[in-house]
Motif scaffolding. Structure first.
Motif: not given
Length: 121
Positions: A20-45
């Motif tokens: 939570x502190x990483x998200x609050x203090x280190x992430x830019x407001x417009x961060x983009x997070x990418x997960x692989x198409x294969x192997x990602x958990x159900x429901x995760x974009x």
């Protein structure tokens, strides 16, 4: 902060499971997070945009965890505006068997904030 300073702070917080502190203090407001198409958990974009959406995704993932048996974050390797860490976890998800996971995170920093995270697993 420089990329090296952001990476060091990320590592320090990750080792303490202070996501939570990483998200609050280190992430830019417009961060983009990418997960692989294969192997990602159900429901995760595969692509999540914005600090609020990334935090919500992380919170939703944590709720699915029944028990964390162990976790490890490697020390960061820094090159230019990027750093990378490996993340290892031994967890039991609710209603599922225990699983060991390992991933690589490639993180981009600009103006002292994390602007993108790409995970490989």
């Amino acid at each position: 902060m420089t990329t090296k300073e952001v990476a060091a702070r990320y590592y320090d917080l990750a080792c303490q499971s202070k996501w939570h502190e990483i998200h609050e203090t280190l992430h830019d407001d417009n961060i983009v997070q990418r997960e692989p198409e294969q192997g990602r958990p159900p429901g995760i974009e595969s692509v999540t945009r914005g600090k609020a959406a990334v935090k919500a995704k992380s919170d939703a993932h944590r709720v699915m965890i029944e028990a964390i048996h162990s976790r490890h974050t490697s020390e960061p390797l820094v090159a230019g505006n990027f750093f990378t860490v490996t993340l290892q976890r031994d967890v039991t998800y609710r209603g599922r068997p225990r699983v060991n996971s390992e991933e690589i995170a490639v993180v981009e920093v600009k103006n002292g904030k994390i602007i993108s995270e790409t995970f490989f697993y």
